[in-house]
Design an enzyme around this catalytic site. Structure first.
Site, PDB file in Angstrom:
ATOM      1  N   VAL A  64       1.152  -1.140   0.066  1.00 25.97           N
ATOM      2  CA  VAL A  64      -0.313   0.396  -0.186  1.00 25.97           C
ATOM      3  C   VAL A  64       0.667   1.541  -0.400  1.00 25.97           C
ATOM      4  O   VAL A  64       0.481   2.239  -0.185  1.00 25.97           O
ATOM      5  CB  VAL A  64      -1.368  -0.132   0.850  1.00 25.97           C
ATOM      6  CG1 VAL A  64      -1.822  -1.310   1.287  1.00 25.97           C
ATOM      7  CG2 VAL A  64      -0.602  -0.251   2.340  1.00 25.97           C
ATOM      8  N   TYR A 155       1.941   6.711  15.711  1.00 23.84           N
ATOM      9  CA  TYR A 155       1.226   5.867  14.993  1.00 23.84           C
ATOM     10  C   TYR A 155      -0.672   6.735  14.644  1.00 23.84           C
ATOM     11  O   TYR A 155      -1.222   6.667  14.198  1.00 23.84           O
ATOM     12  CB  TYR A 155       0.002   4.948  15.906  1.00 23.84           C
ATOM     13  CG  TYR A 155      -0.816   3.388  15.111  1.00 23.84           C
ATOM     14  CD1 TYR A 155      -0.740   2.832  14.189  1.00 23.84           C
ATOM     15  CD2 TYR A 155      -1.638   3.711  16.794  1.00 23.84           C
ATOM     16  CE1 TYR A 155      -1.905   2.156  14.153  1.00 23.84           C
ATOM     17  CE2 TYR A 155      -2.930   3.274  15.721  1.00 23.84           C
ATOM     18  CZ  TYR A 155      -3.073   2.214  15.557  1.00 23.84           C
ATOM     19  OH  TYR A 155      -4.413   1.480  15.145  1.00 23.84           O
ATOM     20  N   LYS A 159      -3.134   8.030  12.236  1.00 25.26           N
ATOM     21  CA  LYS A 159      -4.474   7.694  12.151  1.00 25.26           C
ATOM     22  C   LYS A 159      -5.644   8.974  12.868  1.00 25.26           C
ATOM     23  O   LYS A 159      -6.936   9.333  11.829  1.00 25.26           O
ATOM     24  CB  LYS A 159      -5.025   6.717  13.912  1.00 25.26           C
ATOM     25  CG  LYS A 159      -4.176   4.941  13.779  1.00 25.26           C
ATOM     26  CD  LYS A 159      -5.032   4.643  12.060  1.00 25.26           C
ATOM     27  CE  LYS A 159      -5.028   3.205  11.639  1.00 25.26           C
ATOM     28  NZ  LYS A 159      -4.974   2.155  10.844  1.00 25.26           N
ATOM     29  N   THR A 190      -6.391  -9.260  17.839  1.00 23.79           N
ATOM     30  CA  THR A 190      -5.244  -9.470  16.348  1.00 23.79           C
ATOM     31  C   THR A 190      -4.196  -9.460  15.613  1.00 23.79           C
ATOM     32  O   THR A 190      -3.235  -9.158  17.159  1.00 23.79           O
ATOM     33  CB  THR A 190      -5.749  -8.740  14.677  1.00 23.79           C
ATOM     34  OG1 THR A 190      -5.296  -7.629  15.579  1.00 23.79           O
ATOM     35  CG2 THR A 190      -7.745  -8.200  14.925  1.00 23.79           C
TER      36      THR A 190
HETATM   37  P1  NAI Z   1      -3.007  -7.520  11.255  1.00 20.70           P
HETATM   38  O1  NAI Z   1      -1.347  -7.121  11.883  1.00 20.70           O
HETATM   39  O2  NAI Z   1      -4.069  -8.602  11.165  1.00 20.70           O
HETATM   40  O3  NAI Z   1      -3.473  -6.627  10.116  1.00 20.70           O
HETATM   41  C1  NAI Z   1      -2.592  -6.108   9.240  1.00 20.70           C
HETATM   42  C2  NAI Z   1      -2.553  -6.467   7.926  1.00 20.70           C
HETATM   43  O4  NAI Z   1      -1.699  -4.936   6.876  1.00 20.70           O
HETATM   44  C3  NAI Z   1      -1.725  -7.665   7.565  1.00 20.70           C
HETATM   45  O5  NAI Z   1      -2.170  -8.671   6.588  1.00 20.70           O
HETATM   46  C4  NAI Z   1      -0.255  -6.763   6.925  1.00 20.70           C
HETATM   47  O6  NAI Z   1       0.317  -7.532   5.886  1.00 20.70           O
HETATM   48  C5  NAI Z   1      -1.385  -6.010   6.207  1.00 20.70           C
HETATM   49  N1  NAI Z   1       0.281  -5.309   5.948  1.00 20.70           N
HETATM   50  C6  NAI Z   1       1.127  -4.191   6.291  1.00 20.70           C
HETATM   51  N2  NAI Z   1       1.847  -3.615   5.955  1.00 20.70           N
HETATM   52  C7  NAI Z   1       1.491  -3.703   3.564  1.00 20.70           C
HETATM   53  C8  NAI Z   1       1.905  -3.019   3.018  1.00 20.70           C
HETATM   54  N3  NAI Z   1       3.124  -2.282   2.793  1.00 20.70           N
HETATM   55  N4  NAI Z   1       0.909  -3.378   2.304  1.00 20.70           N
HETATM   56  C9  NAI Z   1       0.109  -4.252   2.510  1.00 20.70           C
HETATM   57  N5  NAI Z   1      -0.226  -4.363   3.725  1.00 20.70           N
HETATM   58  C10 NAI Z   1       0.407  -4.555   4.316  1.00 20.70           C
HETATM   59  O7  NAI Z   1      -3.820  -5.542  11.981  1.00 20.70           O
HETATM   60  P2  NAI Z   1      -5.513  -5.784  12.936  1.00 20.70           P
HETATM   61  O8  NAI Z   1      -5.490  -5.584  13.871  1.00 20.70           O
HETATM   62  O9  NAI Z   1      -6.226  -6.184  11.729  1.00 20.70           O
HETATM   63  O10 NAI Z   1      -5.071  -4.081  11.721  1.00 20.70           O
HETATM   64  C11 NAI Z   1      -5.935  -3.961  10.985  1.00 20.70           C
HETATM   65  C12 NAI Z   1      -6.086  -2.315  10.626  1.00 20.70           C
HETATM   66  O11 NAI Z   1      -6.569  -1.806  11.892  1.00 20.70           O
HETATM   67  C13 NAI Z   1      -4.891  -1.063  10.748  1.00 20.70           C
HETATM   68  O12 NAI Z   1      -5.729  -0.356  10.429  1.00 20.70           O
HETATM   69  C14 NAI Z   1      -4.110  -1.483  12.084  1.00 20.70           C
HETATM   70  O13 NAI Z   1      -3.979   0.151  12.156  1.00 20.70           O
HETATM   71  C15 NAI Z   1      -6.577  -0.832  12.691  1.00 20.70           C
HETATM   72  N6  NAI Z   1      -6.927  -0.952  14.238  1.00 20.70           N
HETATM   73  C16 NAI Z   1      -6.865  -2.011  14.954  1.00 20.70           C
HETATM   74  C17 NAI Z   1      -6.918  -1.695  16.129  1.00 20.70           C
HETATM   75  C18 NAI Z   1      -6.505  -3.182  17.363  1.00 20.70           C
HETATM   76  O14 NAI Z   1      -6.490  -3.176  18.087  1.00 20.70           O
HETATM   77  N7  NAI Z   1      -6.322  -4.919  16.702  1.00 20.70           N
HETATM   78  C19 NAI Z   1      -7.086  -1.466  17.038  1.00 20.70           C
HETATM   79  C20 NAI Z   1      -7.816  -0.455  16.256  1.00 20.70           C
HETATM   80  C21 NAI Z   1      -6.655   0.103  14.836  1.00 20.70           C
END
Ligand code: NAI
Length: 245
Positions: A64, A155, A159, A190
């Protein structure tokens, strides 16, 4: 009619966590899903899971942070499924240090993946989303795009930027048939949490538990769908009560 019948969605970070749950959810409601990620194996497994359940999906390799990858991902999605109606900018990474010890390298990396990605994604998909006539963008921010925590400066900055980038794009596209909203998760169980002490996060959450990726997927699907047809430039928080205090 299912909510996403005839709709095509591209979901970044679709190989894991919230993105994976969202891909499964939208596909289960009839949408064709481009599962976009840098993790090829895990992304292909999500596609297999969707297909095994009778849904439609394809893996799209997408870093991305890359303009070129974004153009290719949108082209591939349109070549595969004919159009693009829904964009979920979900990929993100975090930092954990206080500001005094945060390096410029960490700052730049987190901002590139978590913030610049959202700009690149909306720009790359703009033409297709407008052509949809009923486009919807869901940008995944965080409760930490609304309130601070004391650490993780990159972060929080990224955000917070996603929150306002969402609103200004929503206004720019308000008469173009494209809604743009942000979703703000609290602590969701996650892989992004790494080895962070889960008990500490639970203690900081009024509901006394972590959220599940499926709970975020339900909200994201709502915002992406016509059920939210009058919502644009809005922020949807699901954090177990953290930011209510
Ligand atoms: P996760 O680590 O399970 O998933 C993140 C995904 O993004 C992974 O599949 C990873 O390979 C992909 N990714 C990372 N860098 C990338 C790149 N350069 N290009 C394409 N894909 C890339 O984490 P989660 O929790 O599912 O996170 C999803 C979103 O939710 C993120 O934006 C995170 O900041 C946000 N979020 C998560 C929270 C949590 O507590 N889990 C809380 C608040 C927001």
């Amino acid at each position: 009619m299912a909510r996403f019948d005839g709709r095509v969605a591209l979901i970044t970070g679709g190989a894991s966590g919230i993105g994976k749950a969202t891909a499964l959810r939208i596909a289960s409601e009839g949408g064709a899903v481009a599962v976009a990620d840098i993790q090829e194996q895990a992304g292909a497994e999500v596609v297999s899971e969707i297909e095994a359940a009778g849904g439609t999906a394809a893996f799209v390799k997408l870093d991305v942070t890359s303009e070129e990858d974004w153009n290719q991902a949108v082209d591939t999605t349109v070549a595969t499924f004919g159009k693009l109606d829904v964009l979920v900018n979900n990929a993100g990474i975090g930092d954990t240090d206080p500001i005094e010890v945060t390096t410029v390298d960490t700052w730049n990396k987190v901002v590139a993946v978590t913030q610049t990605s959202v700009f690149l994604g909306m720009r790359a998909a703009a033409e297709q989303l407008k052509a949809s006539g009923n486009g919807s963008v869901v940008n995944i921010s965080s409760m930490y795009g609304i309130v601070g925590s004391g650490v993780s400066p990159a972060y929080h900055a990224a955000k917070g930027a996603v929150r306002l980038l969402t609103k200004t794009t929503a206004l720019g596209w308000a008469k173009e048939g494209v809604r743009v909203n942000s979703v703000h998760p609290g602590f969701i169980d996650t892989p992004i949490l790494g080895d962070t002490d889960r008990d500490m996060l639970i203690a900081g959450t009024p509901m006394g538990r972590l959220g599940r990726p499926e709970e975020m997927a339900a909200l994201i699907a709502f915002v992406a769908s016509d059920d939210a047809s009058f919502a644009t430039g809005s922020e949807f928080v699901a954090d177990g009560g953290v930011t209510a205090g």
